[in-house]
Scaffold this motif. Sequence first.
Motif, mmCIF file in Angstrom:
data_model
loop_
_atom_site.group_PDB
_atom_site.id
_atom_site.type_symbol
_atom_site.label_atom_id
_atom_site.label_comp_id
_atom_site.label_asym_id
_atom_site.label_seq_id
_atom_site.Cartn_x
_atom_site.Cartn_y
_atom_site.Cartn_z
ATOM 1 N N SER A 18 0.821 -1.211 0.000
ATOM 2 C CA SER A 18 0.000 0.000 0.000
ATOM 3 C C SER A 18 0.858 1.266 0.000
ATOM 4 C CB SER A 18 -0.955 0.006 1.190
ATOM 5 O OG SER A 18 -0.236 0.051 2.395
ATOM 6 N N ALA A 19 2.097 1.156 0.471
ATOM 7 C CA ALA A 19 3.043 2.276 0.458
ATOM 8 C C ALA A 19 4.411 1.709 0.079
ATOM 9 C CB ALA A 19 3.101 2.944 1.824
ATOM 10 N N PRO A 20 4.630 1.461 -1.219
ATOM 11 C CA PRO A 20 5.870 0.824 -1.671
ATOM 12 C C PRO A 20 7.119 1.606 -1.265
ATOM 13 C CG PRO A 20 4.262 0.977 -3.460
ATOM 14 C CD PRO A 20 3.733 1.774 -2.315
ATOM 15 N N VAL A 21 8.155 0.869 -0.865
ATOM 16 C CA VAL A 21 9.376 1.508 -0.382
ATOM 17 C C VAL A 21 10.025 2.405 -1.426
ATOM 18 C CG1 VAL A 21 9.898 -0.185 1.388
ATOM 19 C CG2 VAL A 21 10.769 -0.534 -0.909
ATOM 20 N N ASP A 22 9.921 2.048 -2.681
ATOM 21 C CA ASP A 22 10.537 2.882 -3.720
ATOM 22 C C ASP A 22 9.872 4.247 -3.838
ATOM 23 O OD1 ASP A 22 12.404 0.968 -4.415
ATOM 24 O OD2 ASP A 22 11.105 0.046 -5.918
ATOM 25 N N VAL A 23 8.620 4.334 -3.461
ATOM 26 C CA VAL A 23 7.872 5.582 -3.584
ATOM 27 C C VAL A 23 7.935 6.400 -2.301
ATOM 28 C CG1 VAL A 23 5.580 6.564 -3.981
ATOM 29 C CG2 VAL A 23 6.318 4.543 -5.263
ATOM 30 N N THR A 24 7.937 5.744 -1.162
ATOM 31 C CA THR A 24 7.771 6.455 0.105
ATOM 32 C C THR A 24 9.068 6.611 0.881
ATOM 33 O OG1 THR A 24 7.137 4.388 1.156
ATOM 34 C CG2 THR A 24 5.366 5.785 0.324
#
Length: 65
Positions: A18-24
């Motif tokens: 729901s909150a991918p590490v690459d994005v967040t």
Amino acid sequence: MHEIGLPTLIVHGAADFSAPVDVTRRHTAELIPDTTYKEYPTAGHGIRAGRHAQLNADRLAFLRQ
């Protein structure tokens, strides 16, 4: 976020869809000075429930720095 002047702990589950590490988290950790980043490879979004012992140990270690 550059204005945050306190040491900061960021924890993230690598399996959080729901909150991918690459994005967040990677982006956030780079924006805050004096950041300690912990990534739990198999943890998802419910890191507090699923990894509470590890999370509490990491929190205590961070506070003792």
